[in-house]
Design an enzyme around this catalytic site. Structure first.
Site, short mmCIF file in Angstrom:
data_model
loop_
_atom_site.label_atom_id
_atom_site.label_comp_id
_atom_site.label_asym_id
_atom_site.label_seq_id
_atom_site.Cartn_x
_atom_site.Cartn_y
_atom_site.Cartn_z
CB THR A 19 -0.93 0.04 1.23
OG1 THR A 19 -1.75 1.22 1.17
CG2 THR A 19 -0.17 0.07 2.54
CG ASN A 21 -3.62 5.24 3.26
OD1 ASN A 21 -3.16 5.68 4.31
ND2 ASN A 21 -4.87 5.45 2.88
N PRO A 22 -0.01 5.08 4.60
CG PRO A 22 1.11 6.97 5.37
CD PRO A 22 0.48 6.40 4.15
CG ASP A 77 -9.66 -1.23 -3.43
OD1 ASP A 77 -8.77 -0.44 -3.76
OD2 ASP A 77 -10.86 -1.03 -3.69
CG PHE A 152 -7.20 7.80 6.36
CD1 PHE A 152 -7.27 6.84 7.36
CD2 PHE A 152 -7.47 7.39 5.05
CE1 PHE A 152 -7.58 5.52 7.08
CE2 PHE A 152 -7.78 6.07 4.75
CZ PHE A 152 -7.84 5.14 5.77
CG ASP A 155 -11.72 8.17 9.20
OD1 ASP A 155 -12.45 7.27 8.75
OD2 ASP A 155 -10.54 7.97 9.55
CE LYS A 174 -11.12 4.30 10.37
NZ LYS A 174 -10.25 5.10 9.53
NE ARG A 180 -7.82 0.03 6.30
CZ ARG A 180 -8.55 1.15 6.13
NH1 ARG A 180 -8.86 1.91 7.17
NH2 ARG A 180 -8.95 1.53 4.94
P1 IMP Z 1 -7.89 2.66 -1.90
O1 IMP Z 1 -8.30 1.48 -1.05
O2 IMP Z 1 -6.42 2.92 -1.86
O3 IMP Z 1 -8.48 2.59 -3.28
O4 IMP Z 1 -8.48 3.97 -1.22
C1 IMP Z 1 -9.75 4.00 -0.73
C2 IMP Z 1 -10.13 5.41 -0.34
O5 IMP Z 1 -11.32 5.29 0.43
C3 IMP Z 1 -9.11 6.12 0.56
O6 IMP Z 1 -8.22 6.90 -0.17
C4 IMP Z 1 -10.03 6.97 1.45
O7 IMP Z 1 -10.34 8.17 0.80
C5 IMP Z 1 -11.27 6.11 1.54
N1 IMP Z 1 -11.19 5.26 2.75
C6 IMP Z 1 -10.88 3.93 2.84
N2 IMP Z 1 -10.88 3.54 4.11
C7 IMP Z 1 -11.17 4.62 4.83
C8 IMP Z 1 -11.27 4.84 6.23
O8 IMP Z 1 -11.07 3.96 7.08
N3 IMP Z 1 -11.61 6.08 6.60
C9 IMP Z 1 -11.84 7.09 5.71
N4 IMP Z 1 -11.72 6.96 4.41
C10 IMP Z 1 -11.39 5.72 3.96
#
Ligand code: IMP
Length: 195
Positions: A19, A21-22, A77, A152, A155, A174, A180
């Site tokens: 990923t 996304n940290p 995802d 993030f 949320d 959360k 997740r």
């Molecule tokens: P991807 O899984 O990298 O395609 O990104 C999914 C997108 O959904 C993220 O960039 C966030 O904008 C949103 N998203 C996914 N999970 C969360 C979460 O737990 N909180 C808030 N937004 C989320």
């Protein structure tokens, strides 16, 4: 919420988490540490994949990554599915967040009385050349205004069922009920059984 099975052998099982996304790594690691699993972030791009649901995106992305990387890994995802917007932003959540943000979602929902929404997270695990996809879901509503500074993405505008606060206002809640955390808890139990 405590993990049901908490077998902790001396050495943690190390898994790559593919990923960029940290925030995702931090949330997943908080869950998986209870199962003796250590995640290491690995950045491999699979932005080009589009499908109807996050489970299909996770599967397709994992297939692509497995061609570039031969070790064991997990990736996920996720997305926000808003009922009144026919599931938008859904699999386009990342792009939509970049383009219109939470403000855009609130604007699109002006006048909507049905504020139901769902976060979905599909985790693909590649272990010993075999793949497994696990999905976690969290139901809730879209607020009328953004609230809270934590977390993030969406949320600040998502209020899970059972809480009066948005995810961004209550990260402890959360971590208990999110899409997740549900998916990674199942993964943790599965891996604990295998060890
Ligand atoms: P991807 O899984 O990298 O395609 O990104 C999914 C997108 O959904 C993220 O960039 C966030 O904008 C949103 N998203 C996914 N999970 C969360 C979460 O737990 N909180 C808030 N937004 C989320």
């Amino acid at each position: 919420m405590k993990p049901k099975s908490n077998k902790k052998p001396g050495k943690p099982l190390v898994l790559r988490f593919v990923t960029s996304n940290p925030h995702k790594v931090e949330e997943a690691q908080n869950i998986l540490k209870g199962y003796g699993i250590k995640l290491i972030q690995k950045d491999v791009n699979c932005d080009e994949i589009r499908a109807e649901d996050v489970s299909q995106v996770a599967y397709a992305c994992a297939m692509l990554v497995s061609k570039k990387f031969k070790g064991n890994f997990v990736l996920e995802d996720s997305g926000l599915f808003v009922k009144a917007l026919n599931g938008f932003p859904g699999v386009y959540s990342k792009v939509a967040y970049g383009k219109i943000g939470t403000g855009g979602i609130l604007r699109l929902m002006r006048g909507c009385s049905d504020r139901s929404a769902q976060f979905r997270c599909s985790v693909a695990l590649m272990l010993g050349g075999r793949m497994r996809v696990i999905t976690g879901i969290c139901n809730g509503t879209i607020t009328h205004a953004a609230k809270g500074k934590g977390g993030f993405g969406y949320d600040p505008v998502f209020k899970p069922h059972g809480s009066k606060k948005t995810f961004a206002e209550d990260l402890v809640y959360k971590s208990r009920v999110s899409h997740r955390s549900r998916a990674f808890r199942v993964l943790g139990r599965l891996l604990a059984k295998k060890r």
